[in-house]
Design a protein around this motif. Structure first.
Motif, PDB file in Angstrom:
ATOM      1  N   LYS A  18     -21.829  29.805  88.833  1.00  0.00           N
ATOM      2  CA  LYS A  18     -20.600  29.305  88.209  1.00  0.00           C
ATOM      3  C   LYS A  18     -20.611  27.787  88.100  1.00  0.00           C
ATOM      4  O   LYS A  18     -20.185  27.223  87.088  1.00  0.00           O
ATOM      5  CB  LYS A  18     -19.387  29.788  88.997  1.00  0.00           C
ATOM      6  CG  LYS A  18     -19.130  31.283  88.863  1.00  0.00           C
ATOM      7  CD  LYS A  18     -17.908  31.709  89.668  1.00  0.00           C
ATOM      8  CE  LYS A  18     -17.630  33.195  89.486  1.00  0.00           C
ATOM      9  NZ  LYS A  18     -16.436  33.638  90.244  1.00  0.00           N
TER      10      LYS A  18
ATOM     11  N   LEU B 202     -14.573  32.532  83.474  1.00  0.00           N
ATOM     12  CA  LEU B 202     -14.946  31.471  84.404  1.00  0.00           C
ATOM     13  C   LEU B 202     -13.864  30.402  84.361  1.00  0.00           C
ATOM     14  O   LEU B 202     -13.654  29.765  83.323  1.00  0.00           O
ATOM     15  CB  LEU B 202     -16.301  30.873  84.014  1.00  0.00           C
ATOM     16  CG  LEU B 202     -16.751  29.644  84.818  1.00  0.00           C
ATOM     17  CD1 LEU B 202     -17.043  30.037  86.262  1.00  0.00           C
ATOM     18  CD2 LEU B 202     -17.977  29.004  84.167  1.00  0.00           C
TER      19      LEU B 202
ATOM     20  N   ILE C  77     -21.027  36.131  82.548  1.00  0.00           N
ATOM     21  CA  ILE C  77     -20.307  35.339  83.538  1.00  0.00           C
ATOM     22  C   ILE C  77     -20.300  36.141  84.835  1.00  0.00           C
ATOM     23  O   ILE C  77     -19.882  37.303  84.834  1.00  0.00           O
ATOM     24  CB  ILE C  77     -18.851  35.053  83.101  1.00  0.00           C
ATOM     25  CG1 ILE C  77     -18.817  34.219  81.818  1.00  0.00           C
ATOM     26  CG2 ILE C  77     -18.066  34.385  84.217  1.00  0.00           C
ATOM     27  CD1 ILE C  77     -19.198  32.775  81.983  1.00  0.00           C
TER      28      ILE C  77
END
Length: 258
Positions: free
Chosen positions: A21, A195, A226
């Motif tokens: 991330k 995200l 993601i």
């Protein structure tokens, strides 16, 4: 702006979801820094035009938006346009959660944490026709605080933190769920994974609403994958915009339409 709607991450393997991330957030920051600002404005217009053409948006009476910051799809003109025809709500930070609060014009916004502009609880409130309001025989003009119980969606929390002095007070009550909520993000994937910035505000808001969840972004914010966690709530639709147009993703069907 990127010529491809789908972005990609580095081929170098990332060891954890959090590391992945962080890498994706860095990629988006770099892409935004390199993007043409005029192109971003055109892309925002394409996204918002696609949003207002959604059948669910057309049918919605109550819509939750967000007041955009730099780096996000621009929503200011859209919120001003539609507040006269629908009940428009904007998020208000309260402790570590979000409340959805009536938007009655940019002149009634105040800047709070992280530079976010939010509805001012002291501003006058003007309801749409057919919206329930308190007793109007009072000598006092109703403001947002007095209408809070009927017009605020509160995020359920256990052990809620105490409100800080800079935050709006008396944020209690429950409003009927918005019909549709527009969600910003650092990035999305076509399956609906989101995200965020890592602070968890929308992670706490989204599980408490049955509204259709529409994520909006620029094309360079859309990735093939993601990393998702167990508590993450996926989007129902995603609209990704570029200078050339927009793509609408039906996340439960893995279909995309221009």
């Amino acid at each position: 702006m990127s010529g491809s709607i789908i972005g990609s991450i580095s081929d170098r393997p990332l060891q954890t979801q959090q590391a992945a991330k962080r890498k994706l957030r860095q990629i988006v920051r770099e892409r935004y820094a390199a993007a043409d600002r005029a192109g971003l404005k055109v892309a925002s217009d394409h996204v918002m035009q696609a949003l207002e053409q959604l059948p669910e948006f057309i049918a919605a009476r109550c819509v939750a938006l967000y007041w955009s910051l730099p780096g996000e799809v621009e929503t200011h003109a859209f919120a001003e346009k539609w507040r006269h025809e629908k009940q428009v709500l904007l998020p208000v930070m309260h402790g570590d959660g979000l409340l959805l609060y009536p938007f009655t014009g940019r002149e009634h916004l105040v800047q709070r944490r992280f530079g976010v502009w939010e509805p001012d609880p002291e501003a006058p409130f003007s309801a749409l026709p057919g919206t329930p309001v308190p007793d109007t025989t009072s000598e006092h003009t109703p403001n947002r605080k007095s209408l809070l119980a009927a017009h605020t969606t509160q995020v359920p929390r256990t052990n809620p933190p105490q409100a800080q002095p800079t935050e709006p007070a008396e944020l209690t009550g429950r409003d009927p769920d918005p019909d549709l909520i527009v969600v910003p993000a650092v990035g999305f994937d076509p399956q609906g994974s989101r995200l965020g910035h890592g602070k968890g505000f929308y992670d706490r808001l989204l599980p408490g609403t049955q509204a259709l969840k529409v994520g909006i972004c620029f094309d360079f914010q859309l990735f093939e994958h993601i990393p998702a966690e167990e508590h993450d709530v996926p989007m129902d639709r995603i609209i990704a915009g570029s200078r050339d147009g927009s793509l609408l993703y039906f996340c439960d069907k893995n279909d995309a339409y221009r």
